[in-house]
Write a protein that holds these residues in place. Sequence first.
Motif, PDB file in Angstrom:
ATOM      1  N   ILE A  76      -3.993  10.887   4.377  1.00 52.24           N
ATOM      2  CA  ILE A  76      -3.774  11.345   5.762  1.00 52.24           C
ATOM      3  C   ILE A  76      -2.593  10.586   6.375  1.00 52.24           C
ATOM      4  N   MET A  77      -2.569   9.290   6.151  1.00 58.53           N
ATOM      5  CA  MET A  77      -1.513   8.445   6.712  1.00 58.53           C
ATOM      6  C   MET A  77      -0.131   8.826   6.178  1.00 58.53           C
ATOM      7  N   SER A  78      -0.088   9.167   4.884  1.00 56.07           N
ATOM      8  CA  SER A  78       1.209   9.452   4.256  1.00 56.07           C
ATOM      9  C   SER A  78       1.828  10.726   4.804  1.00 56.07           C
ATOM     10  N   GLN A  79       0.961  11.615   5.330  1.00 57.05           N
ATOM     11  CA  GLN A  79       1.470  12.901   5.810  1.00 57.05           C
ATOM     12  C   GLN A  79       1.817  12.871   7.292  1.00 57.05           C
ATOM     13  N   ALA A  80       1.490  11.755   7.948  1.00 59.98           N
ATOM     14  CA  ALA A  80       1.814  11.623   9.370  1.00 59.98           C
ATOM     15  C   ALA A  80       3.326  11.500   9.528  1.00 59.98           C
ATOM     16  N   ALA A  81       3.804  11.912  10.692  1.00 65.54           N
ATOM     17  CA  ALA A  81       5.225  11.697  10.992  1.00 65.54           C
ATOM     18  C   ALA A  81       5.462  10.184  11.038  1.00 65.54           C
ATOM     19  N   SER A  82       6.599   9.759  10.611  1.00 71.24           N
ATOM     20  CA  SER A  82       6.858   8.307  10.552  1.00 71.24           C
ATOM     21  C   SER A  82       7.150   7.754  11.945  1.00 71.24           C
ATOM     22  N   GLY A 116      13.045 -13.945   5.379  1.00 74.66           N
ATOM     23  CA  GLY A 116      14.074 -12.916   5.195  1.00 74.66           C
ATOM     24  C   GLY A 116      14.018 -12.214   3.849  1.00 74.66           C
ATOM     25  N   GLU A 117      13.099 -12.656   2.952  1.00 75.18           N
ATOM     26  CA  GLU A 117      13.042 -12.035   1.627  1.00 75.18           C
ATOM     27  C   GLU A 117      11.717 -11.299   1.409  1.00 75.18           C
ATOM     28  N   TRP A 118      11.073 -10.970   2.522  1.00 73.98           N
ATOM     29  CA  TRP A 118       9.825 -10.189   2.517  1.00 73.98           C
ATOM     30  C   TRP A 118      10.069  -9.014   3.468  1.00 73.98           C
ATOM     31  N   GLY A 119      10.078  -7.814   2.925  1.00 71.18           N
ATOM     32  CA  GLY A 119      10.373  -6.651   3.759  1.00 71.18           C
ATOM     33  C   GLY A 119       9.128  -5.884   4.139  1.00 71.18           C
ATOM     34  N   VAL A 120       9.090  -5.423   5.381  1.00 70.67           N
ATOM     35  CA  VAL A 120       8.040  -4.528   5.867  1.00 70.67           C
ATOM     36  C   VAL A 120       8.736  -3.292   6.428  1.00 70.67           C
ATOM     37  N   GLY A 121       8.464  -2.150   5.837  1.00 72.61           N
ATOM     38  CA  GLY A 121       9.121  -0.921   6.277  1.00 72.61           C
ATOM     39  C   GLY A 121      10.624  -0.953   6.042  1.00 72.61           C
ATOM     40  N   GLY A 122      11.055  -1.801   5.095  1.00 70.67           N
ATOM     41  CA  GLY A 122      12.480  -1.898   4.763  1.00 70.67           C
ATOM     42  C   GLY A 122      13.212  -2.999   5.522  1.00 70.67           C
ATOM     43  N   MET A 150       0.845  -1.194   0.000  1.00 77.34           N
ATOM     44  CA  MET A 150       0.000   0.000   0.000  1.00 77.34           C
ATOM     45  C   MET A 150       0.872   1.232   0.000  1.00 77.34           C
ATOM     46  N   PRO A 151       2.133   1.083  -0.418  1.00 77.07           N
ATOM     47  CA  PRO A 151       2.555   0.371  -1.621  1.00 77.07           C
ATOM     48  C   PRO A 151       2.967  -1.086  -1.362  1.00 77.07           C
ATOM     49  N   LEU A 152       2.707  -1.898  -2.379  1.00 78.29           N
ATOM     50  CA  LEU A 152       3.131  -3.292  -2.407  1.00 78.29           C
ATOM     51  C   LEU A 152       4.072  -3.462  -3.603  1.00 78.29           C
ATOM     52  N   VAL A 153       5.293  -3.923  -3.323  1.00 79.36           N
ATOM     53  CA  VAL A 153       6.301  -4.086  -4.374  1.00 79.36           C
ATOM     54  C   VAL A 153       6.672  -5.561  -4.481  1.00 79.36           C
ATOM     55  N   GLN A 154       6.466  -6.159  -5.659  1.00 76.80           N
ATOM     56  CA  GLN A 154       6.811  -7.561  -5.866  1.00 76.80           C
ATOM     57  C   GLN A 154       7.901  -7.623  -6.941  1.00 76.80           C
ATOM     58  N   ILE A 155       9.068  -8.157  -6.560  1.00 72.87           N
ATOM     59  CA  ILE A 155      10.239  -8.166  -7.450  1.00 72.87           C
ATOM     60  C   ILE A 155      10.605  -9.608  -7.799  1.00 72.87           C
ATOM     61  N   LYS A 156      10.728  -9.883  -9.099  1.00 77.41           N
ATOM     62  CA  LYS A 156      11.155 -11.208  -9.529  1.00 77.41           C
ATOM     63  C   LYS A 156      12.517 -11.134 -10.208  1.00 77.41           C
ATOM     64  N   GLY A 157      13.354 -12.114  -9.923  1.00 83.02           N
ATOM     65  CA  GLY A 157      14.655 -12.216 -10.564  1.00 83.02           C
ATOM     66  C   GLY A 157      14.961 -13.685 -10.800  1.00 83.02           C
ATOM     67  N   ILE A 158      16.184 -13.944 -11.270  1.00 84.39           N
ATOM     68  CA  ILE A 158      16.552 -15.321 -11.569  1.00 84.39           C
ATOM     69  C   ILE A 158      17.332 -15.912 -10.392  1.00 84.39           C
ATOM     70  N   VAL A 174       8.889   9.250  -2.387  1.00 84.15           N
ATOM     71  CA  VAL A 174       7.846   9.847  -3.228  1.00 84.15           C
ATOM     72  C   VAL A 174       6.483   9.823  -2.524  1.00 84.15           C
ATOM     73  N   GLU A 175       6.166   8.730  -1.860  1.00 82.55           N
ATOM     74  CA  GLU A 175       4.807   8.556  -1.312  1.00 82.55           C
ATOM     75  C   GLU A 175       4.627   9.173   0.078  1.00 82.55           C
ATOM     76  N   GLY A 176       5.747   9.443   0.769  1.00 79.90           N
ATOM     77  CA  GLY A 176       5.648  10.026   2.108  1.00 79.90           C
ATOM     78  C   GLY A 176       6.118   9.050   3.176  1.00 79.90           C
ATOM     79  N   GLU A 177       6.873   9.558   4.141  1.00 77.87           N
ATOM     80  CA  GLU A 177       7.438   8.728   5.212  1.00 77.87           C
ATOM     81  C   GLU A 177       6.357   8.019   6.032  1.00 77.87           C
ATOM     82  N   GLY A 178       5.176   8.652   6.096  1.00 77.47           N
ATOM     83  CA  GLY A 178       4.087   8.070   6.876  1.00 77.47           C
ATOM     84  C   GLY A 178       3.655   6.693   6.372  1.00 77.47           C
ATOM     85  N   LEU A 179       4.038   6.353   5.135  1.00 81.18           N
ATOM     86  CA  LEU A 179       3.654   5.053   4.575  1.00 81.18           C
ATOM     87  C   LEU A 179       4.763   4.006   4.693  1.00 81.18           C
ATOM     88  N   ARG A 180       5.895   4.377   5.309  1.00 79.09           N
ATOM     89  CA  ARG A 180       7.004   3.420   5.408  1.00 79.09           C
ATOM     90  C   ARG A 180       6.572   2.093   6.057  1.00 79.09           C
TER      91      ARG A 180
END
Lengths: 73, 73, 73, 73, 73, 73
Positions: free
Chosen positions: B67-73, D51-57, A1-9, A32-38
């Motif tokens: 709203i969530m994205s603008q919150a402090a992390s 270990g290959e699924w990240g949440v908040g990095g 939310m963001p969801l990132v799915q990465i495929k490699g070999i 880009v999306e804002g620290e609040g979404l980390r």
Amino acid sequence: MPLVQIKGISGFLSVAQKQEIIRKVTDAVVSVEGEGLRSVCWVIIEDVPSGEWGVGGNPVTTAALRIMSQAAS
Amino acid sequence: MPLVQIKGISGFLSVAQKQEIIRKVTDAVVSVEGEGLRSVCWVIIEDVPSGEWGVGGNPVTTAALRIMSQAAS
Amino acid sequence: MPLVQIKGISGFLSVAQKQEIIRKVTDAVVSVEGEGLRSVCWVIIEDVPSGEWGVGGNPVTTAALRIMSQAAS
Amino acid sequence: MPLVQIKGISGFLSVAQKQEIIRKVTDAVVSVEGEGLRSVCWVIIEDVPSGEWGVGGNPVTTAALRIMSQAAS
Amino acid sequence: MPLVQIKGISGFLSVAQKQEIIRKVTDAVVSVEGEGLRSVCWVIIEDVPSGEWGVGGNPVTTAALRIMSQAAS
Amino acid sequence: MPLVQIKGISGFLSVAQKQEIIRKVTDAVVSVEGEGLRSVCWVIIEDVPSGEWGVGGNPVTTAALRIMSQAAS
């Protein structure tokens, strides 16, 4: 939310390199999306076996990818 | 070859922001995998409609995400 | 960190029905995986346009799906 | 039609638990979409290595997920 | 079982072309896997908006894809 | 661009059969989209473990799939 799915070999990246990608991609997206979404930024790494990923109809191997990655861009 | 597929909620990012994510995520991935793979690094952005992405069983809206994205992390 | 991605055919479900699916699928997954994971259970609903989903080589339409859904199982 | 793709972390669920999720999620989806669609309800379970699924990095491990799942919700 | 998910750029293919791809890809897969699996061969076509698919960090547009598709191979 | 992601059940296809599918599916897609796109046609094959793919709530095994594939269509 963001969801990132990465495929490699498979066999190309070490676990440490995958975790470096998780960190750096999260930073890139959150910049880009804002620290609040980390905390809701998910990054998933998935491997496809060597020879089971085709480009232009030809299977790509881990060995071929390694040579390609070291070429000048 | 890396393939990166990113999903977010519709209406949250502008096209310019999506293209900034494409650039930054490509840079992040290539910094680990090698510049030689830049030309075969694909990043795809896909939107899910507001209210059709559930977290803990509750649908998340674009407004709530903003709203969530603008919150402090 | 269960991640659930559900695809269906566009125009078949209302938003309210999609949100009912989000709730019920979350409950189903959490009943097996543990309540502690509810807050990190994501359910994403995605639509494919009518006629762009093939079964046995034949495109399925929203209308055909509606008839099928009402048949006795 | 519906198609349900579920990802989790490897080593967390047994095969029996995965099959319980397949049954319960199918029931949940069909309860909304109609019994007539049961035979064309697909549920696919996929594992991502610990270990290959990240949440908040930060990479999430099977061990961490186990502790989290047992916490009170 | 097989499940085929195809992504392209929005506005490039007509619905008739998508349905031709569904037929031909089903034939291709079934020619290897066995005719007995035709009825459970699913092919899903999904569009990504023009400009939201990056190659090498640069967004690809429908117009650019059209020029490329007409080039000699 | 086009991107084709194919899932099947583990142990059903040999690597040679997967590579035959990669070739034939690429040919099928390029016959519609144009030869100029051959070099950017990616086909990825992924396996789901036997018993972790449900149809109608029931897990499908590699053995069951093999019997089914040999049936007359």
